[in-house]
Structure formats: structure tokens, C-alpha cells
Scaffold this motif. Structure first.
Motif, mmCIF file in Angstrom:
data_model
loop_
_atom_site.group_PDB
_atom_site.id
_atom_site.type_symbol
_atom_site.label_atom_id
_atom_site.label_comp_id
_atom_site.label_asym_id
_atom_site.label_seq_id
_atom_site.Cartn_x
_atom_site.Cartn_y
_atom_site.Cartn_z
ATOM 1 N N PHE A 344 0.830 -1.208 0.000
ATOM 2 C CA PHE A 344 0.000 0.000 0.000
ATOM 3 C C PHE A 344 0.865 1.260 0.000
ATOM 4 O O PHE A 344 0.608 2.215 -0.739
ATOM 5 N N SER A 345 1.908 1.263 0.814
ATOM 6 C CA SER A 345 2.764 2.443 0.915
ATOM 7 C C SER A 345 3.549 2.673 -0.366
ATOM 8 O O SER A 345 3.733 3.819 -0.789
ATOM 9 N N LEU A 346 4.020 1.606 -0.976
ATOM 10 C CA LEU A 346 4.708 1.753 -2.261
ATOM 11 C C LEU A 346 3.764 2.303 -3.322
ATOM 12 O O LEU A 346 4.164 3.119 -4.171
ATOM 13 N N GLY A 347 2.494 1.876 -3.285
ATOM 14 C CA GLY A 347 1.510 2.401 -4.225
ATOM 15 C C GLY A 347 1.130 3.827 -3.910
ATOM 16 O O GLY A 347 0.982 4.659 -4.809
ATOM 17 N N ARG A 348 0.973 4.147 -2.617
ATOM 18 C CA ARG A 348 0.611 5.504 -2.223
ATOM 19 C C ARG A 348 1.689 6.506 -2.625
ATOM 20 O O ARG A 348 1.404 7.658 -2.940
ATOM 21 N N ALA A 349 2.948 6.046 -2.610
ATOM 22 C CA ALA A 349 4.055 6.921 -2.995
ATOM 23 C C ALA A 349 4.281 6.954 -4.501
ATOM 24 O O ALA A 349 5.027 7.798 -4.993
ATOM 25 N N GLY A 350 3.662 6.024 -5.250
ATOM 26 C CA GLY A 350 3.791 6.026 -6.698
ATOM 27 C C GLY A 350 4.885 5.134 -7.244
ATOM 28 O O GLY A 350 5.092 5.082 -8.458
ATOM 29 N N TYR A 351 5.594 4.393 -6.387
ATOM 30 C CA TYR A 351 6.651 3.500 -6.872
ATOM 31 C C TYR A 351 6.073 2.331 -7.669
ATOM 32 O O TYR A 351 6.729 1.794 -8.557
ATOM 33 N N TYR A 465 15.640 -8.825 -6.616
ATOM 34 C CA TYR A 465 16.150 -7.453 -6.493
ATOM 35 C C TYR A 465 16.457 -6.866 -7.874
ATOM 36 O O TYR A 465 16.209 -5.671 -8.114
ATOM 37 N N ALA A 466 17.000 -7.692 -8.760
ATOM 38 C CA ALA A 466 17.301 -7.204 -10.114
ATOM 39 C C ALA A 466 16.022 -6.793 -10.835
ATOM 40 O O ALA A 466 15.975 -5.755 -11.509
ATOM 41 N N ALA A 467 14.968 -7.588 -10.681
ATOM 42 C CA ALA A 467 13.683 -7.251 -11.309
ATOM 43 C C ALA A 467 13.149 -5.930 -10.768
ATOM 44 O O ALA A 467 12.627 -5.092 -11.522
ATOM 45 N N ALA A 468 13.288 -5.729 -9.446
ATOM 46 C CA ALA A 468 12.834 -4.482 -8.843
ATOM 47 C C ALA A 468 13.646 -3.301 -9.360
ATOM 48 O O ALA A 468 13.097 -2.216 -9.607
ATOM 49 N N GLY A 469 14.962 -3.500 -9.525
ATOM 50 C CA GLY A 469 15.809 -2.428 -10.037
ATOM 51 C C GLY A 469 15.427 -2.024 -11.452
ATOM 52 O O GLY A 469 15.394 -0.829 -11.787
ATOM 53 N N ILE A 470 15.120 -3.004 -12.280
ATOM 54 C CA ILE A 470 14.687 -2.713 -13.657
ATOM 55 C C ILE A 470 13.362 -1.956 -13.642
ATOM 56 O O ILE A 470 13.174 -0.968 -14.380
ATOM 57 N N TRP A 471 12.417 -2.418 -12.802
ATOM 58 C CA TRP A 471 11.126 -1.744 -12.697
ATOM 59 C C TRP A 471 11.299 -0.290 -12.261
ATOM 60 O O TRP A 471 10.705 0.617 -12.847
ATOM 61 N N TYR A 472 12.121 -0.075 -11.245
ATOM 62 C CA TYR A 472 12.306 1.282 -10.735
ATOM 63 C C TYR A 472 12.959 2.175 -11.792
ATOM 64 O O TYR A 472 12.557 3.327 -11.971
ATOM 65 N N GLY A 473 13.946 1.632 -12.484
ATOM 66 C CA GLY A 473 14.651 2.428 -13.482
ATOM 67 C C GLY A 473 13.772 2.803 -14.661
ATOM 68 O O GLY A 473 13.850 3.923 -15.178
ATOM 69 N N LEU A 474 12.906 1.882 -15.085
ATOM 70 C CA LEU A 474 12.090 2.124 -16.274
ATOM 71 C C LEU A 474 10.754 2.802 -15.970
ATOM 72 O O LEU A 474 10.229 3.544 -16.810
ATOM 73 N N TRP A 475 10.194 2.570 -14.774
ATOM 74 C CA TRP A 475 8.844 3.067 -14.486
ATOM 75 C C TRP A 475 8.749 3.794 -13.152
ATOM 76 O O TRP A 475 8.289 4.943 -13.096
ATOM 77 N N GLY A 476 9.159 3.144 -12.091
ATOM 78 C CA GLY A 476 8.900 3.643 -10.745
ATOM 79 C C GLY A 476 9.414 5.040 -10.475
ATOM 80 O O GLY A 476 8.685 5.893 -9.941
ATOM 81 N N ARG A 477 10.640 5.340 -10.841
ATOM 82 C CA ARG A 477 11.227 6.643 -10.492
ATOM 83 C C ARG A 477 10.561 7.799 -11.236
ATOM 84 O O ARG A 477 10.694 8.958 -10.816
ATOM 85 N N HIS A 478 9.844 7.485 -12.315
ATOM 86 C CA HIS A 478 9.182 8.537 -13.086
ATOM 87 C C HIS A 478 7.772 8.835 -12.573
ATOM 88 O O HIS A 478 7.143 9.778 -13.053
#
Length: 594
Positions: A344-351, A465-478
Motif C-alpha cells: 500500500f505504501s509503495l503504491g501511495r508513494a507512486g513506486y 532485487y534485479a527485477a525491482a531495479g529494472i522496474w524502478y529504473g524504467l517506471w517507478g522513479r518517473h
């Protein structure tokens, strides 16, 4: 744009507005620096705050107590009874010190995101996502392992001689569906159910201890040699011993829903940890003394197995097994709470997708996250039907990701203590910084010990962790939302730092010198504990040859017993200290949002 008013007419709105005020005050956020959209976003996504110290205690004990029922016993064939005890004492020392550092972080930043909030404020968004993802994995795989073990208990209950794998799978799925409904109804209702199930789980353990007395034989514990696997066996058992107490940190996720978190969180956590260690030692003793440790270490239902060895089959065994289910389901209930709050918190923050960060309009529960977590758990349970080691794999991934974020969390605490000393007015962990450094080093050591474990989980964990890093780099951080509470707190902290630059920080008075003597002694024993680990590695790697001597084993065990006693004293004393409000805190009390 005008700031939204918090003076509405309905009882529901008045309650919600008071909660918003409380969240802002406890988060050390200066209302004058809040934007209108910040207030409205917090108002739409805020959680209720009904939890007190007794609920924190029950949540802490409840989420962990499944460790007494299964999981730890997988280390028995590796280390033997005495070796398992030493590994367990090391873990008890780690977790008692850990909850003190965790209390400081969770009180300073009482957000449901927990580790995500700590990492975001200390070292930026990427670090916050890394910590949030670590705890999500820990909670998720702990819940999966517990659901699988619950199914195993049910299968044993129905057929003690030949538990059916299909029954295990079906029972596990029914368990996760049941507690989806419980959690969806509301946090207060969930807390009450958790409290009573915790009492039942403790009662089942007491019943087991008493029932095991006729079968106790000290010869089963005092094996020859005392350490069948040597010091290497003790080290190899530590990852399994972590399961005794792992997940206690999920209580930090309740800080946003806790009333007066600076009181309820540290006191509830410390008392929960002391309670759990008593349960650990007694359960270890009666399991190992009442049945051959090789047999108890080969199943996911060690307590019913030992019960069967002492009393045989029949209604008495079935009744105990039914009551023992309380210890399994209460932990799953608390683990689902933690997993859903982290997602929930990751979604609330937009990650992750924002839908995961929504709450029910009246119940204020994260319904979408609860459903998604349940679906993921069911998928892994089905996978576990075809994988014999699924429970052990889930346990080890959970504990490995746990020690990873323990290290990251202590790094955040050291950074924030230096950068924002005012943030930690409400509660400070004792024996600083030595206790915090001890937690970080011992967690790193525990992570290193996974190379001693036969079940290989390092590679799949790194892939997650690698999958999460790819997700964050391509989508989450934006897609990170600037209006999320963790983002608002970090932004305002930066503004306050710029505004107050050059202003001397207020000093928190030191404790009277007679009490500090215990702190110095505790710091010395913490160092002795770390040195004993170096000794074990040297002996296990044959850098110091020869079999372990009994006096050597007793000395190492004695160090960790003394460490636990001293940390318990200074830790509980720290929960009794009064709050030292700084200038900022006093200023916040006089302000409100209008």
C-alpha cells in the motif's frame, strides 16, 4: 488555491480531520510548509490510529509466534540441540538490539511505509524504494511460508500418520482467503482478533511444554559431542534460527496507526521481544528433550510430532493440534497486515501502480493491496504443492531479505542522527552508537552465513532485487508522487534544514551518570559478542584446529546470555524516559491546519 478546511460538520469528517492533525504533528512536519494538495492527499489516504501498547505487543508477538511452531527446527539436523541453542541466542541478541534501533526510526517517522520512509528521507528515493521492496519481500515470503505450514498442520491434524499434500495446499488457500476478509473489515477488528489469537497461541505453547514433560530426557540435549556439527553447524543453523523472531519489525508499519507512537511502539516492541525470547528458550528445550532432534528437524509440524511421540495418536493429539493452529493463523494474519501495508505504501508513494495505494472510504483499509497480496500468496502456495522444499525456500528468502534491510536501516539511522538530530526527540535508542553499529555488523554476519546453508536461495533473491531495479529504473522513479506523506516529510525536512541553517541544535540532556555505567558495560559485552563470532568462524574454518571444548561452548553461550540480559535492562529503561521536546516540537503543538 486555498488550503482545504479541516472544520467539517459530520462526525466522520471530524474524526478524519483529527487523525490528519495527529499524523502531521507526529511526523514532525511544520504545517506552515505544507501545500494545499499535500493536506488533501494525506486526508484521502490516511489510516486510523486505534493501536495502543497492548496491541503493539500482541501484533509483535502474534506476527512472530509462528516461529516457535515451525521453521527453526530445520536447523536441528545441522547443529544439534546445543548448537541450535547457541544459534538461537545469537539471533535473540540481534533482534533485541534491532527493535531498539527500529523503534527510534518508526517513532521519528511514523508512516505505514516504514523502511521506505526511512530510506527516502536519509538517502533519496532510490534507496527508499530499495528498503521498501526488501521489507515487502520479507513479509510476502514469510506469509507464504506460514500459510504452507498452516496447511501442513491441518493435514497432520486430519491424518497424523500420513498427512496429505493436497489437504495441505487446500487448507493453506482457505487460510489466506479467510484472513483477507478479516483484514478487509478493519484494522481495529483485526487487532482484536490478533490479540485473542495471540493469547491462544501462547496458551497452546504452555500446553505443549506441560504435555512434553513426561518425555523429557536431558540425554537428548547433552549429545556427545555437544556440537555434532561443530561450530560450522552452529553458523549454518543461524539462518534457520532467524525464523524464531523474524518479522518483529512489521510492528514499525503500525506506527501510523498507533496512538502516541513514541510511547506505544518502543514499549510494545521491547516487551514483545522479551516475551518471545522466553517462548523461544522453553520451546527449544521441550522439543529437543522430548524427541530425537533429527526427527523433529525434518517436518513442518515439530510440536505435534513431539506431542505424538509422548502421548501417541488419539483425541488428545488432535485437540492439541487444533489449538496449535492458533499459533499459525495469528502469524499469517499479522504477516498479511504487514505485506499489504508495505505494498500500500509503495503504491501511495507512486513506486508501483497507484491503485495499490488506495483505501476504503469508510473502513480506511488498503483493500486493493490486500487482494493483490492474497493472489500472489495463492500462486506460490500452488507452486509449493509441486516443490518439496517450498516452505524452507520461503523462510530463507524472507530472512535473507530481512537482514539486508536491517543493514540499510541502521545506515539510515546513523545518517539521520547526524543530519537531523531534532527528528529523534521523542525516543532514542540506548548505548548509541554502539548498539546501532552492533545491529548492522551482526546483520551483515547473518547474511554472510547463508553461504553455509544447503538450500540455495541467494540467486533467486538477487533475481528478485534485479527485477525491482529494472522496474524502478524504467517506471517507478518517473511516477513518484510528491504529495505522498514520505515525500512531503522529506521535502519539508530539506526546507526546514535550509531555514534553520546556522541555528544551534538543542541538546537533549544525558542520563544521570550512575545509569550510564550499565551502558558502558553493555557496549563492552556487545563487542565481546562480535568477537565470539570471529572465534566461531576461525574454528569452523579450521584456522584454529581441534574439536570444540565444553568450556569453550559454555563461554560463548554465556556471553550471549549476558548480552541479552544487559540489553533488556537498558532497552526497557529507554522506553520509560520522558519525551524531550525541542523547539520545533513545541512550536508544532501550537499550530493547526485551517
Amino acid at each position: 488555491m486555498e488550503k482545504p478546511s479541516l472544520e467539517n460538520t459530520s462526525d466522520q469528517d471530524r474524526l478524519l480531520n483529527s487523525i490528519v492533525q495527529e499524523v502531521i504533528r507526529e511526523s514532525h512536519i511544520d504545517p506552515a510548509l505544507l501545500l494545499p494538495e499535500d493536506v488533501e492527499y494525506i486526508r484521502q489516504h490516511v489510516l486510523k490510529k486505534p493501536l495502543r501498547a497492548i496491541h503493539i505487543w500482541s501484533l509483535g508477538v502474534g506476527v512472530v509466534i509462528t516461529g516457535e511452531y515451525f521453521g527453526w527446527n530445520f536447523g536441528l539436523p545441522v547443529a544439534g540441540p546445543i548448537g541450535m541453542l547457541i544459534a538461537s541466542l545469537i539471533v535473540c541478541g540481534l533482534y533485541l538490539t534491532w527493535v531498539l534501533g527500529l523503534s527510534e526510526l518508526s517513532v521519528a517517522m511514523p508512516f505505514a511505509g516504514g523502511p521506505m520512509a526511512y530510506g527516502r528521507r536519509a538517502l533519496g528515493r532510490g534507496f527508499g524504494f530499495l528498503m521498501g521492496w526488501s521489507m515487502f519481500l520479507e513479509c510476502l515470503f514469510a506469509a507464504i511460508g506460514t500459510a504452507l505450514a498452516t496447511g501442513g498442520y491441518v493435514a497432520f491434524l486430519l491424518n497424523p500418520d500420513h498427512p496429505d499434500p493436497l489437504t495441505t495446499t487446500i487448507s493453506a488457500i482457505l487460510c489466506v482467503l479467510l484472513f483477507l476478509v478479516v483484514q478487509y473489515i478493519g484494522v481495529k477488528e483485526q487487532a482484536v482478533i490478533t490479540l485473542w489469537l495471540t493469547y491462544a497461541a501462547i496458551g497452546a505453547l504452555v500446553w505443549f511444554w506441560i504435555a512434553a514433560i513426561p518425555g523429557v530426557s536431558l540425554a537428548r540435549i547433552l549429545t556427545k559431542p555437544l556440537l555434532p556439527g561443530g561450530w560450522a553447524g552452529v553458523l549454518g543453523a543461524v539462518p534457520y534460527a532467524l525464523w524464531w523472531l523474524v518479522m518483529i519489525e512489521t510492528v514499525a508499519l503500525a506506527s501510523e496507526e498507533a496512538h502516541e507512537p513514541h510511547i506505544s511502539i518502543p514499549k510494545g516492541l521491547v516487551l514483545a521481544q522479551i516475551t518471545l525470547v522466553i517462548l523461544v528458550v522453553l520451546t527449544w528445550f521441550f522439543v529437543c528433550a522430548a524427541a530425537p532432534y533429527q526427527e523433529a528437524g525434518a517436518v513442518v509440524y515439530p510440536l505435534p510430532l513431539v506431542f505424538k511421540k509422548v502421548w501417541g495418536t488419539g483425541w488428545f493429539l488432535q485437540t492439541f493440534s487444533a489449538v496449535a493452529l492458533a499459533g499459525m493463523v495469528v502469524s499469517y494474519c499479522a504477516m498479511l497486515y504487514a505485506t499489504s501495508r508495505q505494498l500500500f505504501s509503495l503504491g501511495r508513494a507512486g513506486y508501483v501502480p497507484r491503485a495499490l495505494g488506495t483505501v476504503h472510504s469508510t473502513r480506511r483499509t488498503p483493500g486493493v493491496s490486500l487482494i493483490v497480496c492474497t493472489v500472489i500468496a495463492i500462486c506460490f502456495i500452488v507452486f509449493g504443492h509441486f516443490q518439496e522444499q517450498a516452505t524452507a525456500i520461503s523462510i530463507l528468502i524472507s530472512t535473507l531479505t530481512a537482514v539486508i534491510w536491517y543493514i540499510l536501516a541502521m545506515t539510515c539511522l546513523l545518517v539521520l542522527r547526524r543530519r537531523e538530530p531534532r527528528l529523534f526527540r521523542s525516543y532514542q535508542s540506548p548505548v548509541f552508537p554502539w548498539l546501532i553499529i552492533f545491529v548492522g555488523l551482526l546483520s551483515a554476519f547473518a547474511g554472510y552465513l547463508y553461504v553455509w546453508v544447503n538450500v540455495q536461495v541467494i540467486l533467486p533473491t538477487m533475481l528478485l532485487y534485479a527485477a525491482a531495479g529494472i522496474w524502478y529504473g524504467l517506471w517507478g522513479r518517473h511516477h513518484v508522487l510528491t504529495t505522498a506523506p514520505e515525500e512531503v516529510a522529506a521535502r519539508i525536512a530539506q526546507k526546514m534544514s535550509e531555514r534553520d541553517r546556522g541555528t544551534p541544535a538543542a541538546v537533549v540532556p544525558n542520563a544521570p551518570s550512575p545509569k550510564r555505567i550499565v551502558d558502558y558495560i553493555t557496549a563492552a559485552v556487545l563487542l565481546a559478542g562480535l568477537l565470539s563470532l570471529v572465534w566461531m568462524v576461525a574454528r569452523a574454518s579450521h584456522a584454529i584446529p581441534g574439536p570444540p571444548a565444553n568450556a569453550e561452548i559454555l563461554s560463548v553461550g554465556g556471553i550471549w546470555v549476558l548480552l541479552f540480559i544487559l540489553v533488556s535492562i537498558v532497552g526497557y529503561r529507554s522506553t520509560l524516559k520522558k519525551q524531550h521536546p525541542g523547539p520545533l516540537d513545541a512550536n508544532l503543538k501550537s499550530r493547526s491546519i485551517s
